[in-house]
Motif scaffolding. Structure first.
Motif, PDB file in Angstrom:
ATOM      1  N   ILE A   1      -7.322  30.718  -8.786  1.00  0.00           N
ATOM      2  CA  ILE A   1      -7.531  29.288  -9.066  1.00  0.00           C
ATOM      3  C   ILE A   1      -6.349  28.513  -8.478  1.00  0.00           C
ATOM      4  CG2 ILE A   1      -7.807  27.564 -10.898  1.00  0.00           C
ATOM      5  CD1 ILE A   1      -8.643  29.912 -12.763  1.00  0.00           C
ATOM      6  N   PRO A   2      -6.629  27.515  -7.616  1.00  0.00           N
ATOM      7  CA  PRO A   2      -5.499  26.753  -7.053  1.00  0.00           C
ATOM      8  C   PRO A   2      -4.945  25.774  -8.076  1.00  0.00           C
ATOM      9  CG  PRO A   2      -7.597  25.915  -6.199  1.00  0.00           C
ATOM     10  CD  PRO A   2      -7.929  27.045  -7.133  1.00  0.00           C
ATOM     11  N   ILE A   3      -3.652  25.853  -8.319  1.00  0.00           N
ATOM     12  CA  ILE A   3      -3.015  24.937  -9.280  1.00  0.00           C
ATOM     13  C   ILE A   3      -1.785  24.334  -8.607  1.00  0.00           C
ATOM     14  CG2 ILE A   3      -1.950  24.743 -11.563  1.00  0.00           C
ATOM     15  CD1 ILE A   3      -3.534  27.214 -12.367  1.00  0.00           C
ATOM     16  N   GLN A   4      -1.656  23.021  -8.722  1.00  0.00           N
ATOM     17  CA  GLN A   4      -0.486  22.351  -8.141  1.00  0.00           C
ATOM     18  C   GLN A   4       0.777  23.008  -8.668  1.00  0.00           C
ATOM     19  OE1 GLN A   4      -2.707  20.751  -5.963  1.00  0.00           O
ATOM     20  NE2 GLN A   4      -0.773  19.672  -5.733  1.00  0.00           N
ATOM     21  N   ARG A   5       1.740  23.221  -7.777  1.00  0.00           N
ATOM     22  CA  ARG A   5       2.981  23.911  -8.185  1.00  0.00           C
ATOM     23  C   ARG A   5       3.692  23.184  -9.320  1.00  0.00           C
ATOM     24  NH1 ARG A   5       3.660  27.936  -4.456  1.00  0.00           N
ATOM     25  NH2 ARG A   5       2.516  27.511  -2.562  1.00  0.00           N
ATOM     26  N   SER A   6       3.686  21.840  -9.270  1.00  0.00           N
ATOM     27  CA  SER A   6       4.392  21.082 -10.327  1.00  0.00           C
ATOM     28  C   SER A   6       3.687  21.269 -11.675  1.00  0.00           C
ATOM     29  CB  SER A   6       4.447  19.594  -9.959  1.00  0.00           C
ATOM     30  OG  SER A   6       3.133  19.119  -9.749  1.00  0.00           O
ATOM     31  N   VAL A   7       2.354  21.363 -11.642  1.00  0.00           N
ATOM     32  CA  VAL A   7       1.582  21.548 -12.886  1.00  0.00           C
ATOM     33  C   VAL A   7       1.872  22.938 -13.458  1.00  0.00           C
ATOM     34  CG1 VAL A   7      -0.765  21.738 -13.839  1.00  0.00           C
ATOM     35  CG2 VAL A   7      -0.220  19.931 -12.186  1.00  0.00           C
TER      36      VAL A   7
ATOM     37  N   ARG B   1      -9.654  29.947 -23.074  1.00  0.00           N
ATOM     38  CA  ARG B   1     -10.778  30.304 -22.183  1.00  0.00           C
ATOM     39  C   ARG B   1     -11.544  29.056 -21.771  1.00  0.00           C
ATOM     40  NH1 ARG B   1     -10.977  35.493 -21.624  1.00  0.00           N
ATOM     41  NH2 ARG B   1     -12.682  35.426 -20.131  1.00  0.00           N
ATOM     42  N   ASN B   2     -11.711  28.147 -22.726  1.00  0.00           N
ATOM     43  CA  ASN B   2     -12.449  26.922 -22.433  1.00  0.00           C
ATOM     44  C   ASN B   2     -11.732  26.092 -21.371  1.00  0.00           C
ATOM     45  OD1 ASN B   2     -12.804  23.840 -23.138  1.00  0.00           O
ATOM     46  ND2 ASN B   2     -14.672  24.882 -23.783  1.00  0.00           N
ATOM     47  N   CYS B   3     -10.436  25.900 -21.579  1.00  0.00           N
ATOM     48  CA  CYS B   3      -9.656  25.043 -20.684  1.00  0.00           C
ATOM     49  C   CYS B   3      -9.491  25.701 -19.303  1.00  0.00           C
ATOM     50  CB  CYS B   3      -8.298  24.783 -21.352  1.00  0.00           C
ATOM     51  SG  CYS B   3      -7.278  23.600 -20.504  1.00  0.00           S
ATOM     52  N   ALA B   4      -9.231  27.010 -19.293  1.00  0.00           N
ATOM     53  CA  ALA B   4      -9.087  27.717 -18.007  1.00  0.00           C
ATOM     54  C   ALA B   4     -10.424  27.739 -17.257  1.00  0.00           C
ATOM     55  CB  ALA B   4      -8.594  29.141 -18.250  1.00  0.00           C
TER      56      ALA B   4
ATOM     57  N   LEU C   1      -4.294  32.729 -16.102  1.00  0.00           N
ATOM     58  CA  LEU C   1      -4.269  31.350 -16.605  1.00  0.00           C
ATOM     59  C   LEU C   1      -4.629  31.325 -18.093  1.00  0.00           C
ATOM     60  CD1 LEU C   1      -3.826  28.386 -16.047  1.00  0.00           C
ATOM     61  CD2 LEU C   1      -6.226  28.193 -15.349  1.00  0.00           C
ATOM     62  N   VAL C   2      -5.631  32.133 -18.474  1.00  0.00           N
ATOM     63  CA  VAL C   2      -6.005  32.197 -19.895  1.00  0.00           C
ATOM     64  C   VAL C   2      -4.794  32.650 -20.715  1.00  0.00           C
ATOM     65  CG1 VAL C   2      -7.445  33.397 -21.604  1.00  0.00           C
ATOM     66  CG2 VAL C   2      -8.468  32.602 -19.463  1.00  0.00           C
ATOM     67  N   ALA C   3      -4.085  33.667 -20.240  1.00  0.00           N
ATOM     68  CA  ALA C   3      -2.938  34.203 -20.990  1.00  0.00           C
ATOM     69  C   ALA C   3      -1.838  33.135 -21.129  1.00  0.00           C
ATOM     70  CB  ALA C   3      -2.397  35.447 -20.298  1.00  0.00           C
ATOM     71  N   LEU C   4      -1.598  32.395 -20.049  1.00  0.00           N
ATOM     72  CA  LEU C   4      -0.568  31.349 -20.077  1.00  0.00           C
ATOM     73  C   LEU C   4      -0.942  30.257 -21.090  1.00  0.00           C
ATOM     74  CD1 LEU C   4       2.021  30.298 -18.654  1.00  0.00           C
ATOM     75  CD2 LEU C   4       0.534  29.261 -16.916  1.00  0.00           C
ATOM     76  N   LEU C   5      -2.216  29.845 -21.048  1.00  0.00           N
ATOM     77  CA  LEU C   5      -2.658  28.780 -21.962  1.00  0.00           C
ATOM     78  C   LEU C   5      -2.644  29.259 -23.419  1.00  0.00           C
ATOM     79  CD1 LEU C   5      -5.591  27.225 -19.896  1.00  0.00           C
ATOM     80  CD2 LEU C   5      -3.337  26.242 -20.326  1.00  0.00           C
TER      81      LEU C   5
END
Ligand code: NDP
Ligand code: PYC
Length: 343
Positions: free
Chosen positions: A327-333, A41-44, A18-22
């Motif tokens: 980390i669970p993330i909605q598929r659409s998100v 890192r903060n947002c993830a 997730l950090v890499a994507l952000l």
């Protein structure tokens, strides 16, 4: 929103992925590499810990604010050594977290020498949760306290016009038997982010949340957002804390008061440009070496008295679950994030 349904709709990804994507999204949106690394890192971390109002929900706001020209994603913060226990940081119209990262080494030197030191930041945009700014100090055995003001969306007691921001306060202290004890709370009935999430999900808010554009009490998040305002939490007591945050985070630092934030010339801007104060204390200079044991003793007594959930417990439970399952993330998100990263 039904949590079981949400889980079924979710894809689980690791914190590092997730950090890499952000980081990719933030770099493409105009942040310098090192700024994107800090902000990602903060947002993830907020998403991982379940601080939903300041996790992935904020990504479109970061991107639209950068596009509006209101914030400088490439700003180089200026760190000034102003006194034995005082560090001043001008974030130069950039984000607060990278500016804090730049000021932290000098701040720690001063805490080591003086037992206490302050970091006063101005010209900074804080769009995240506040706990990541204090928790790392407690992980090093220090006590930390921070205050940030935001943008005018909270009325003073009996008032009709918003003056205060949602103005969070975060506190962190080490304890002997577990994760540091940390609380992080806005001084309003809710964070503005949670009002926006409720509006999106069509949920009403608890009594005492806000007022509509005429000043009448309302539990409708849309009425609060559409010309209305939030109330301070706990009446005049929360209002006094909101006032204190304005004084410490803006007047003391040279930052803007929440009511001075004027982004009207920058459509799409969402990150308030204000100030932040951070106070860090070495407990060994105070009550002695047994500080962390004394904190543990207090926590034990609170739990024995019947409080099952302490501030931070939920976040750390989420963090442990994320380390195990992702980390669970909605598929659409997630689809939206991947599209942003590759467009
Ligand atoms: P909450 O009311 O959700 O939580 C406040 C604190 O209370 C947290 O430490 C939380 O711990 C703890 N807590 C919550 N419920 C309980 C309970 N039942 N028993 C014991 N402790 C509990 O926070 P807010 O809605 O006020 O703020 C949400 C976030 O928004 C914060 O991270 C804040 O920093 C951020 N924010 C940022 C702003 C900015 O300008 N950047 C402005 C305003 C808010 P836990 O975390 O473990 O749930
Ligand atoms: O959720 O209140 C909020 C907020 C304001 C600025 C950043 N978050």
């Amino acid at each position: 929103a039904d949590p079981a349904r949400q889980k079924a709709d979710a894809e689980f990804i690791s914190h590092d992925d997730l950090v890499a994507l952000l980081e990719t999204i933030f770099r493409r949106a105009g942040m310098a590499d090192w700024v994107a690394a800090v902000q990602a890192r903060n947002c993830a971390g907020a998403e991982r810990d379940g601080s939903k109002s300041h996790g992935l929900f904020r990504v479109p706001g970061y991107v639209s604010t950068l596009a509006s020209g209101w914030v400088d994603g490439r700003a180089e913060p200026v760190v000034e050594d102003v006194a034995d226990a005082f560090v001043r940081v001008d974030a130069m119209n950039g984000f607060a977290q990278p500016a804090l990262a730049r000021g932290t080494p000098l701040l720690l030197e001063k805490v080591k020498r003086s037992g206490i030191a302050l970091l006063a930041m101005r010209n900074s945009h804080h769009f995240g949760a506040l706990w990541p700014d204090v928790e790392p100090f407690a992980e090093r055995g220090l006590v930390a306290l921070s205050f940030v003001n935001s943008f005018a969306c909270v009325v003073p007691v009996g008032g009709r016009k918003p003056v205060y921001g949602t103005n969070p306060i975060a506190f962190a202290a080490p304890r002997a038997g577990g994760d540091p004890i940390v609380f992080d709370q806005s001084s309003s009935a809710l964070a503005n982010g949670d009002v926006r999430i409720a509006a999106r999900e069509g949920r009403m808010l608890p009594e005492g949340s806000g007022v509509d554009r005429t000043g009448a009490p309302t539990t409708d998040p849309k009425a609060i957002l559409d010309g209305g305002a939030l109330l301070p939490f706990g009446g005049y007591k929360g209002a006094s804390l909101a006032m204190m945050v304005e004084i410490l985070a803006a007047a003391l630092t040279g930052g803007q008061f929440s009511f001075e934030v004027d982004w009207s010339g920058h459509p799409g801007a969402e990150t308030p440009r204000t100030g932040q104060l951070l106070v860090v204390i070495d407990p060994e200079a105070g009550g002695g070496r047994r500080f962390a044991e004394r904190v543990e003793q207090l926590i034990g007594r609170i739990r024995d008295a019947g409080q099952e959930r302490l501030p931070g417990d939920r976040r750390h439970d989420n963090r442990r679950a994320a380390a195990r399952d992702g980390i669970p993330i909605q598929r659409s998100v997630l689809a939206d994030l991947r599209a942003r990263a590759s467009s």
